[in-house]
Enzyme design. Structure first.
Site, short mmCIF file in Angstrom:
data_model
loop_
_atom_site.label_atom_id
_atom_site.label_comp_id
_atom_site.label_asym_id
_atom_site.label_seq_id
_atom_site.Cartn_x
_atom_site.Cartn_y
_atom_site.Cartn_z
N ASP A 119 11.05 13.64 -10.49
CA ASP A 119 12.51 13.65 -10.32
C ASP A 119 13.17 12.43 -10.96
OD1 ASP A 119 11.55 11.97 -8.32
OD2 ASP A 119 13.25 12.38 -7.01
N ILE A 142 2.33 15.14 -8.42
CA ILE A 142 1.39 15.67 -7.43
C ILE A 142 2.11 16.03 -6.14
CG2 ILE A 142 -0.59 14.36 -8.35
CD1 ILE A 142 -0.30 12.60 -5.74
N ASP A 143 3.32 15.48 -5.95
CA ASP A 143 4.04 15.69 -4.67
C ASP A 143 4.60 17.11 -4.54
OD1 ASP A 143 3.57 12.99 -4.32
OD2 ASP A 143 5.56 12.40 -5.03
N GLU A 238 2.04 10.59 3.97
CA GLU A 238 2.42 9.17 3.99
C GLU A 238 3.85 8.97 4.50
OE1 GLU A 238 2.10 7.70 -0.04
OE2 GLU A 238 3.60 9.10 -0.80
N HIS A 287 -4.47 6.67 -4.45
CA HIS A 287 -4.38 7.09 -5.86
C HIS A 287 -5.53 7.97 -6.33
CE1 HIS A 287 -1.40 3.97 -5.46
NE2 HIS A 287 -0.80 4.52 -6.48
N ARG A 290 -4.33 11.13 -7.55
CA ARG A 290 -3.67 11.23 -8.85
C ARG A 290 -4.68 11.25 -10.00
NH1 ARG A 290 1.26 7.56 -8.15
NH2 ARG A 290 0.55 6.55 -10.05
O1 F6P Z 1 5.14 10.46 -6.72
C1 F6P Z 1 3.74 10.39 -6.81
C2 F6P Z 1 3.20 9.34 -5.91
O2 F6P Z 1 1.79 9.33 -6.04
C3 F6P Z 1 3.63 9.44 -4.44
O3 F6P Z 1 2.93 10.44 -3.75
C4 F6P Z 1 3.38 8.03 -3.96
O4 F6P Z 1 4.18 7.70 -2.85
C5 F6P Z 1 3.77 7.22 -5.16
O5 F6P Z 1 3.66 8.06 -6.30
C6 F6P Z 1 2.91 6.00 -5.37
O6 F6P Z 1 3.37 5.32 -6.48
P1 F6P Z 1 2.67 4.06 -7.15
O7 F6P Z 1 1.84 4.58 -8.28
O8 F6P Z 1 3.81 3.24 -7.62
O9 F6P Z 1 1.85 3.39 -6.11
#
Ligand code: F6P
Length: 363
Positions: A119, A142-143, A238, A287, A290
């Site tokens: 977004d 991923i959200d 979270e 992470h 991700r």
């Molecule tokens: O938006 C994806 C996401 O992985 C969220 O789920 C999480 O809150 C955030 O990014 C974490 O971001 P960063 O990579 O800045 O720790």
């Protein structure tokens, strides 16, 4: 109308499995049309710093479909409308460099841009589209919290990773008769928690859309031990929060950085340990969700999104985002995509499924 000769693409925000598949699809589809493709490194960093623009040809994207991350690099601190500037005294301020992005696009002879992001990135794309940039967005996160697309690529891989972890926790929880609290990502939406929690047969799933009552959570845990199932698995998004409290954030976030979630598992674990006789352990998946290879579903959606974005450029459908509307991929206005985030609908079949399976949602 001038012919398309050269396009540029960028990846912004947090990475997600499938980014490289989108890049590959864009490069192959554009090359087949005789276009040149430039890859902008690190969000907009490359455009504001022209030493970090790459020429992407077929050779550059060979063998990357299954790779996690992004060959272009990414950042969630690269908004050209609020570009971070560190002052001599160390304080952080921001400046608007959006005009410089448009100038760079002009200087580099870029006829259109494809921006892949969540977004935040798509809001930037919308801002640049309003200033005249011919841009097409591709929904990534991923959200799964982007409106007007059934799904974002990366989501199903993150759910798979979380489900695998919950599966593995069962045996150790059972052996030690413990309560395991798992914290998964999702910012202020509960998509990952709900999908992985149901699939991994959690006992309690807490999502931000349903603020929880800790007494209900403790009741469910206690009932497990009462019936002789001497362990319990709690999956907490979270961003989950109690009905009478607030979300748990990471306090040491750098100035100017986006709000960071984290700590709900620890907080819940402490209360469960204090108010029940059971041993509790917590796990923050973080992470890991991700990383790694996109699962087949995400690869295919990512490749479809990439190819569809090139078709949008060809048809000059600018100011749009490609979106999954099964069985098709459609172009939707960027402004619709960023108007509001997509939360878990409380009357959805998935929420009802959790309740029918006897999973506590903490309410
Ligand atoms: O938006 C994806 C996401 O992985 C969220 O789920 C999480 O809150 C955030 O990014 C974490 O971001 P960063 O990579 O800045 O720790």
């Amino acid at each position: 109308m001038s012919e398309i000769r050269r396009i540029a693409l960028s990846t912004g925000g947090g990475d997600a499995p499938g980014l490289n598949a989108v890049i590959r699809a864009i490069v192959l589809a554009a090359t087949r049309r005789g276009w040149e493709v430039l890859g902008v490194r690190k969000g907009f960093g490359g455009l504001l710093n022209d030493d970090t623009i790459l020429r992407l040809d077929v050779e550059a994207v060979r063998g990357i479909t299954h790779l996690g991350g992004t060959i272009l690099g990414t950042t969630n601190r690269g908004n050209p409308f609020e570009w971070p500037v560190t002052q001599p005294d160390g304080t952080l301020t921001t400046t608007d460099r959006s005009d410089e992005v448009l100038q760079a696009v002009d200087r580099l002879g870029i006829d259109a841009m494809i921006m892949i992001g969540g977004d935040g990135t798509l809001r930037i794309a919308q801002g640049l589209a309003l200033k005249g940039l011919p841009v097409v967005g591709v929904p990534k996160t991923i959200d799964n919290d982007l409106a007007v697309t059934q799904v974002t690529f990366g989501f199903h891989t993150a759910v798979q990773t979380a489900t695998d972890a919950i599966d593995k926790l069962h045996s150790t929880a059972e052996s030690h008769e413990r309560v395991m609290v798992v914290e998964v990502m999702g910012r202020n939406t509960g998509w990952i928690a709900l999908h992985s929690g149901i699939s991994g047969t959690a006992d309690v799933i807490l999502i931000p859309e349903i603020p929880y009552d800790i007494d209900r959570v403790l009741e469910k845990i206690t009932s497990r031990y009462t019936i002789g199932r001497n362990f319990a698995i709690v999956v907490a998004a979270e961003g989950a929060l109690p009905a009478d409290g607030t979300e748990v954030l990471v306090e040491d976030a750098k100035p100017g950085a986006a709000k960071r979630y984290g700590g709900i598992a620890e907080q819940l674990g402490r209360v469960i340990a204090e108010r029940t006789p059971h041993e509790v352990r917590t796990l923050v998946l973080g992470h890991l969700q991700r990383g790694g290879s996109p699962i087949t579903y995400d690869r295919l959606v990512a490749l479809r999104f990439g190819a569809a974005a090139v078709r949008c450029v060809e048809q000059r459908q600018f100011g749009t985002m490609v979106a999954l509307h099964p069985p098709d991929i459609k172009a939707v206005p960027l402004e619709d995509a960023v108007r509001q985030i997509k939360t878990v609908p409380l009357d959805s079949d998935t929420v009802q499924t959790a309740r029918d399976l006897g999973i506590s949602l903490g309410d």
